[in-house]
Design a protein around this motif. Structure first.
Motif, short mmCIF file in Angstrom:
data_model
loop_
_atom_site.label_atom_id
_atom_site.label_comp_id
_atom_site.label_asym_id
_atom_site.label_seq_id
_atom_site.Cartn_x
_atom_site.Cartn_y
_atom_site.Cartn_z
N GLN A 1 8.01 5.30 -4.25
CA GLN A 1 8.40 4.59 -3.03
C GLN A 1 8.83 3.14 -3.31
OE1 GLN A 1 5.46 6.12 -3.70
NE2 GLN A 1 4.38 6.68 -1.83
N VAL B 1 5.53 4.27 -9.05
CA VAL B 1 5.46 4.50 -7.61
C VAL B 1 6.87 4.82 -7.11
CG1 VAL B 1 4.85 3.50 -5.36
CG2 VAL B 1 3.52 2.90 -7.38
N THR C 1 0.85 -1.19 0.00
CA THR C 1 0.00 0.00 0.00
C THR C 1 0.88 1.24 0.00
OG1 THR C 1 -1.69 -1.20 1.24
CG2 THR C 1 -1.89 1.19 1.17
N TYR C 2 0.69 2.09 -0.99
CA TYR C 2 1.39 3.37 -1.08
C TYR C 2 0.35 4.47 -1.20
CZ TYR C 2 5.42 0.42 -2.24
OH TYR C 2 6.40 -0.54 -2.22
N ASP C 3 0.40 5.42 -0.28
CA ASP C 3 -0.54 6.56 -0.29
C ASP C 3 -1.99 6.07 -0.39
OD1 ASP C 3 1.62 8.33 -0.15
OD2 ASP C 3 1.81 8.38 -2.33
N GLY C 4 -2.31 5.01 0.33
CA GLY C 4 -3.67 4.50 0.36
C GLY C 4 -4.08 3.68 -0.85
N GLU C 5 -3.16 3.48 -1.80
CA GLU C 5 -3.49 2.71 -3.01
C GLU C 5 -2.82 1.33 -2.96
OE1 GLU C 5 -3.83 3.56 -7.74
OE2 GLU C 5 -1.98 4.24 -6.80
N GLU C 6 -3.62 0.29 -3.21
CA GLU C 6 -3.10 -1.08 -3.26
C GLU C 6 -2.33 -1.26 -4.57
OE1 GLU C 6 -3.39 -3.89 -1.09
OE2 GLU C 6 -3.99 -2.33 0.33
#
Length: 174
Positions: free
Chosen positions: A102, A100, A52-57
């Motif tokens: 991250q 992404v 999960t990055y910034d609330g996105e799976e």
């Protein structure tokens, strides 16, 4: 299996039409969506997980390539929906690469930055499934023609057989 060769990119797009005679569509979808189970039956998975990055799976997937080629990895989002199409139940899975920050690239692994997949599965009218898949990626680097030919002639049909075997194992374990 149908191969399309788009002139603008020089890369292959794959369209696959097939059937899994003894695997119901819901089972196929469950097997396809279960990342932990895929690690058990897909011999080309090196790493596969949801993050999960910034609330996105987001899904991270590293694929084993044959020596001496570098492995490839993917960072993508996907969605599965069950649809009603003129009274027929059709499951649709869409996947697409995302960038992404991250999730940086790993040394020695080539990041596939352009990846799209659409999958539709429905009943064959009996106990099995009809499957349609569109697949495109830009694997980067130099991919030898022997590997492209192997994927088209052997790899994709073998993958469908692996999915079928996985469905049988999955149905017995649930």
């Amino acid at each position: 299996l149908l191969l399309l060769f788009p002139q603008q990119s020089g890369l292959y797009e794959y369209k696959i039409f097939g059937g899994l005679a003894d695997c119901p569509p819901k089972l196929c979808v469950d097997v396809y969506m279960d990342l932990d189970f895929r690690k058990q039956w897909d011999q080309y998975v090196k790493e596969l997980c949801e993050k999960t990055y910034d609330g996105e799976e987001v899904i991270y997937w590293e694929v084993k390539y044959p020596f001496p080629l570098s492995n490839r990895d993917y960072v993508y989002v996907r969605e599965c929906q069950e649809m009603d199409v003129d009274g027929r139940k059709v499951w649709v899975v869409l996947a697409q690469s995302v960038s992404v920050p991250q999730c940086p690239e790993k040394p020695g692994v080539i990041r596939v930055k352009s990846y799209r997949q659409s999958l539709a599965i429905e009943s064959d009218g009996k106990i099995g499934s009809k499957v349609y898949m569109y697949y495109f990626d830009n694997p980067g680097g130099m991919i030898p023609s022997w590997l492209v030919n192997w994927a088209a002639k052997s790899g994709v049909p073998a993958f469908l057989k692996d999915v079928q075997k996985a469905c049988h194992i999955y149905s017995q374990s649930t």
